[in-house]
Design an enzyme around this catalytic site. Structure first.
Site, PDB file in Angstrom:
ATOM      1  N   LYS A   1      28.485  46.010  50.522  1.00 55.22           N
ATOM      2  CA  LYS A   1      29.480  45.141  49.891  1.00 55.22           C
ATOM      3  C   LYS A   1      29.873  44.036  50.868  1.00 55.22           C
ATOM      4  O   LYS A   1      30.226  44.306  52.014  1.00 55.22           O
ATOM      5  CB  LYS A   1      30.708  45.963  49.513  1.00 55.22           C
ATOM      6  CG  LYS A   1      31.815  45.194  48.809  1.00 55.22           C
ATOM      7  CD  LYS A   1      31.448  44.856  47.390  1.00 55.22           C
ATOM      8  CE  LYS A   1      32.639  44.250  46.651  1.00 55.22           C
ATOM      9  NZ  LYS A   1      32.254  43.683  45.351  1.00 55.22           N
TER      10      LYS A   1
ATOM     11  N   HIS B   1      33.622  51.303  48.703  1.00 59.09           N
ATOM     12  CA  HIS B   1      32.383  50.748  48.157  1.00 59.09           C
ATOM     13  C   HIS B   1      31.200  51.115  49.049  1.00 59.09           C
ATOM     14  O   HIS B   1      31.377  51.646  50.145  1.00 59.09           O
ATOM     15  CB  HIS B   1      32.481  49.220  48.058  1.00 59.09           C
ATOM     16  CG  HIS B   1      33.403  48.729  46.988  1.00 59.09           C
ATOM     17  ND1 HIS B   1      33.007  48.576  45.686  1.00 59.09           N
ATOM     18  CD2 HIS B   1      34.710  48.368  47.020  1.00 59.09           C
ATOM     19  CE1 HIS B   1      34.031  48.142  44.965  1.00 59.09           C
ATOM     20  NE2 HIS B   1      35.075  48.011  45.754  1.00 59.09           N
TER      21      HIS B   1
END
EC number: 1.17.1.8
Length: 242
Positions: A161, A157
């Site tokens: 995140k 990600h």
């Protein structure tokens, strides 16, 4: 047919802005409210401007109660604590609550369950069609293979995140556990460091990574002399708003 009136909470966040744009492009719904936390610089601004569009005539507010009262549903990709509060408020006014918030604990889910007794609540660890199809495939493969096949859920990600494993990774892990007719929490292994010893048969591992991508997820079934990999790559955040 009348348009569905929707409120976006966390309107200035990444998903909030994406949702506002998606609503503007969908003739079946309209943005009736946009909510941000008290003290946010977005409060008082036009939600269209906040989302990087033209003016839409809806000002961002820090009073969710008034926004919910004029809506048919609320779209919520915020934080676990905020989602729990919004769920209770949505139940009070009788509107649909769509939840894409991740990182929630049992105490937060209990609020959603309570709200679902009186209102429609839609919740998923990932709202993309692709990830949910992937979960269905993972469940089927896990049901076919025996426990000697190790399962790893890998993900990458963007570096902003805040929760790991992600909601999508947990969704995939739960699908694998379901395929094996077991409970994820009983076989969950997050990260390995140092001398861990041999891997326990039947465990489901998670390995989150940082990066600058929207979201990559891969489920690996590793057997003796062979490996099966199922994956999904998100290329645009807007797919979570479809």
């Amino acid at each position: 047919m009348s348009q569905m009136r929707l409120v976006v909470v966390g309107a200035a966040g990444r998903m909030g802005r994406t949702l506002i744009k998606a609503i503007a492009e969908n003739p079946g719904c309209m943005l009736s409210g946009a909510v941000e936390r008290p003290g946010s610089a977005a409060v008082g601004q036009d939600a269209g401007f906040v989302a990087g569009m033209a003016s839409c005539g809806v000002l961002v507010t820090d009073e969710p109660g008034s926004a919910f009262a004029e809506a048919d549903g609320v779209l919520d990709f915020t934080t676990p604590d905020a989602t729990a509060e919004y769920s209770s408020l949505a139940a009070q006014v009788g509107i649909v609550h769509v939840v894409g918030t991740t990182g929630m604990e049992p105490v937060h889910f209990s609020k959603l369950v309570r709200a679902a007794r009186t209102i429609p609540v839609v919740q998923s660890g990932n709202m993309s069609l692709g990830v949910n199809i992937l979960a269905a495939l993972v469940q089927k493969v896990a049901a076919i293979l025996d426990k000697e096949w190790d399962i790893e859920v890998l993900e990458m990600h963007h570096r902003m995140k805040v929760d790991a494993p992600s909601g999508a990774a947990l969704l995939l892990g739960e699908a694998a556990a379901s395929g094996r007719q077991t409970i994820l929490s009983d076989h969950y292994v997050a990260g390995r460091d140092g001398y861990t010893g041999c891997r326990t048969v039947g465990t489901i591992g998670f390995a989150p990574c940082a990066g600058x991508v929207v979201g990559d997820h891969k489920v690996v079934f590793a057997g003796a002399g062979x490996r099966i990999e199922l994956s999904h790559i998100a290329e645009d955040r807007s797919l979570f708003a479809q």
